[in-house]
Scaffold this active site. Structure first.
Site, PDB file in Angstrom:
ATOM      1  N   ASP A 229       0.837  -1.225   0.030  1.00 37.25           N
ATOM      2  CA  ASP A 229       0.014  -0.035   0.067  1.00 37.25           C
ATOM      3  C   ASP A 229       0.958   1.204  -0.095  1.00 37.25           C
ATOM      4  O   ASP A 229       0.584   2.261   0.561  1.00 37.25           O
ATOM      5  CB  ASP A 229      -0.856   0.076   1.226  1.00 37.25           C
ATOM      6  CG  ASP A 229      -0.071  -0.010   2.483  1.00 37.25           C
ATOM      7  OD1 ASP A 229       1.005  -0.321   2.589  1.00 37.25           O
ATOM      8  OD2 ASP A 229      -0.769   0.238   3.482  1.00 37.25           O
ATOM      9  N   GLU A 230       2.055   1.190  -0.653  1.00 36.91           N
ATOM     10  CA  GLU A 230       2.967   2.204  -0.703  1.00 36.91           C
ATOM     11  C   GLU A 230       3.106   2.776  -2.347  1.00 36.91           C
ATOM     12  O   GLU A 230       2.957   1.953  -3.060  1.00 36.91           O
ATOM     13  CB  GLU A 230       4.487   1.803  -0.503  1.00 36.91           C
ATOM     14  CG  GLU A 230       4.597   1.149   1.011  1.00 36.91           C
ATOM     15  CD  GLU A 230       5.838   0.522   1.360  1.00 36.91           C
ATOM     16  OE1 GLU A 230       6.872   0.977   0.682  1.00 36.91           O
ATOM     17  OE2 GLU A 230       5.724  -0.591   1.854  1.00 36.91           O
TER      18      GLU A 230
END
Lengths: 198, 339
Positions: free
Chosen positions: B230-231
């Site tokens: 989720d980066e």
């Protein structure tokens, strides 16, 4: 053209003249690959240009090149599986000749999208046959020359003594005269029906 | 292959191929049921029983090694008082065992009747094996090409954004050309909660929606990459003003906070962002920029998430942590003093 045909040309070139000759031919054509995939289809022009490049590189007339390919397909140990499939055509060379009409059908049994030339054998006088080779697509590849080389090698394989005469072509139909002088001239190569295919 | 059986159950005559597979002992003169075991139907060895099975399919097994299986049909001959009276004619074939039989008994083309399609079957077996082998080789090659293509790919398959490889290329190019740019390192907040409570399908959906929303906030010239679970990393070409960059980052956080519907549920996430400006560096280096953006991101996280932190090389050198601006809800909210 079916990849199997181009693959046959590739293996002939590699096994007979070495990988360098083959790679040089593909580079000159700027094909973008140096190995043909036997189970894909290629543009017909690829086959025509490959043969032309090889004929130029080897300084060999195209008909001779095609005949050599036919001989190679039967006699080289690296393509033994094809020789075996052809030997299924008959117990004797004569039987094999008479099975030639079935060749495209046999080819399609193995590979459904393989278009092989239609062959028509007409027995004339005793031990003399006229074979007509109808190439699937005119002007792409004169299969008759390949068939010449293939028949010559198959006669050796069966141990038969034959004289072959290329009578020329009428458009897409090429005519070959076959005279079977001696069906059992030599021992021939052994064909073991139950051998494990290579 | 055939055998003629007498009224007493003895083999009177048989074909050459049957002799060949029976081996040393000549089957002629032996009882049929001594040479063959009748596997199916389960019937006794008497001639009367055999004759009763006339016309039906028999499964036989040779009693002598290598004990191959054969398929047969038996025809009862009439009781006419002649030499074959009360006997039977048996027609035998290899059935599916033919490939082994041809090898084990060195059979040749002349062992099969002209009308027998066995040779064609053998041909087909070899031809298909050869064709399968060619196809298998092609599959291996295609698989290799697919792996190579995946390794060379620039796209994140889940979101359609660029991947880390693509981001590396873009950054290297911008640095090589000496162009000004801004870099934002974005990490989703509360994403793990969505994944844990609603499952991976919901998580994937959120990532796709987040990607779409970030794209909506950026210009076409900007590069948006998903570089981890989720980066995300956003590269904004030409951006050189800190406050403008913080504005954009806050806008991104704001639009990510709108609920994301998924199968009747509402998924809520937010984001923390760390940002750097290339012009703050005399000699920008990719690894340094990414590391500093991550440090700013860490600061934003530490200060309560849903924040933007701009990295300041001067303060960093003096040991002062970068300030993080909390994101304000709503369009009218006044942004707090930023640096």
């Amino acid at each position: 053209m079916h990849g199997l045909i181009n693959r046959a040309i590739e293996r002939f070139a590699r096994d007979t003249y070495g990988g360098d000759v083959w790679i040089q031919a593909t580079r000159r054509m700027d094909l973008g690959f140096t190995e043909v995939a036997a189970m894909l289809h290629y543009d017909d022009a690829v086959t025509t240009r490959l043969l032309q490049q090889l004929a130029d590189l080897l300084d060999k007339p195209a008909p001779d090149l095609l005949e050599d390919i036919g001989t190679y397909l039967v006699s080289h140990p690296n393509v033994e599986s094809l020789r075996r499939l052809l030997r299924f055509g008959g117990v004797t060379f004569e039987e094999f000749l008479l099975s030639l009409d079935d060749l495209p059908g046999r080819g399609r049994l193995a590979v459904p999208d393989l278009d092989l030339p239609r062959l028509e054998l007409v027995p004339h006088t005793d031990q003399c046959y006229a074979l007509t080779v109808f190439s699937p697509k005119p002007a792409t590849l004169p299969f008759g020359r390949v068939v010449m080389g293939l028949l010559r090698a198959m006669a050796d394989d069966y141990g038969a003594l034959v004289v072959l005469d290329y009578k020329g072509d009428r458009g897409a139909a090429e005519l070959i005269e076959i005279r079977l002088l001696e069906p059992a001239f030599a021992e021939g190569r052994h064909f073991d029906l139950g051998a494990t295919p290579p | 292959m055939h055998a003629v059986v007498s009224g007493t159950g003895h083999i009177l005559r048989c074909g050459a191929t049957l002799r060949k597979i029976q081996g040393r002992e000549d089957p002629v003169g032996q009882r049929f049921t001594e040479v063959f075991e009748i596997r199916r139907p389960r019937i006794g060895p008497s001639m009367a029983v055999l004759r009763a099975a006339s016309g039906s399919r028999l499964h036989l097994r040779m009693r002598s090694p290598p004990q191959i299986d054969l398929t047969a049909v038996l025809i009862a001959l009439p009781k006419d008082g002649g030499p074959l009276s009360g006997g039977a004619l048996v027609d035998l074939s290899f059935g599916i065992s033919v490939i082994d039989a041809v090898r084990d008994f060195a059979l040749t083309g002349s062992d099969f009747a002209v009308t027998d399609p066995t040779i064609e079957m053998l041909y087909l077996f070899e031809a298909k094996s050869a064709a399968m082998e060619a196809s298998r080789k092609l599959n291996l090659r295609l698989q290799g090409a697919m792996i190579a293509a995946e390794e060379q790919a620039f796209t994140d398959t889940l979101t359609g954004l660029k991947n880390r490889r693509a981001m590396d290329h873009v950054l290297t190019r911008l640095i090589d050309r000496g162009e000004d740019f801004a870099l934002m390192s974005l990490d989703l907040d509360y994403f793990k909660a969505v994944n844990d409570s609603l499952g991976h399908a919901a998580g994937d959906h959120v990532l796709q929606q987040v990607a779409r929303r970030i794209v909506g906030q950026m210009r076409g010239a900007d590069t948006i990459a998903r570089v981890g679970g989720d980066e995300f990393v956003v590269i904004l070409a030409g951006h050189a003003e800190g406050p403008v960059l913080v504005d954009i980052a806050e806008r991104v956080i704001g639009c990510l906070e709108a609920p994301i519907p998924f199968e009747g549920e509402e998924c809520r996430v937010s984001a923390s962002i760390g940002a750097v400006l290339s012009r703050d560096y005399a000699h920008p280096e990719m690894d340094q920029l990414l590391a500093d953006a991550d440090r700013a991101l860490y600061t934003a996280k530490m200060q309560g998430r849903r924040r933007v932190a701009l990295f300041d090389p001067v303060q960093d050198a003096e040991g002062v942590p970068p300030p993080a601006t909390p994101h304000q809800q709503g369009p009218d909210a006044k942004a707090p003093d930023r640096r």
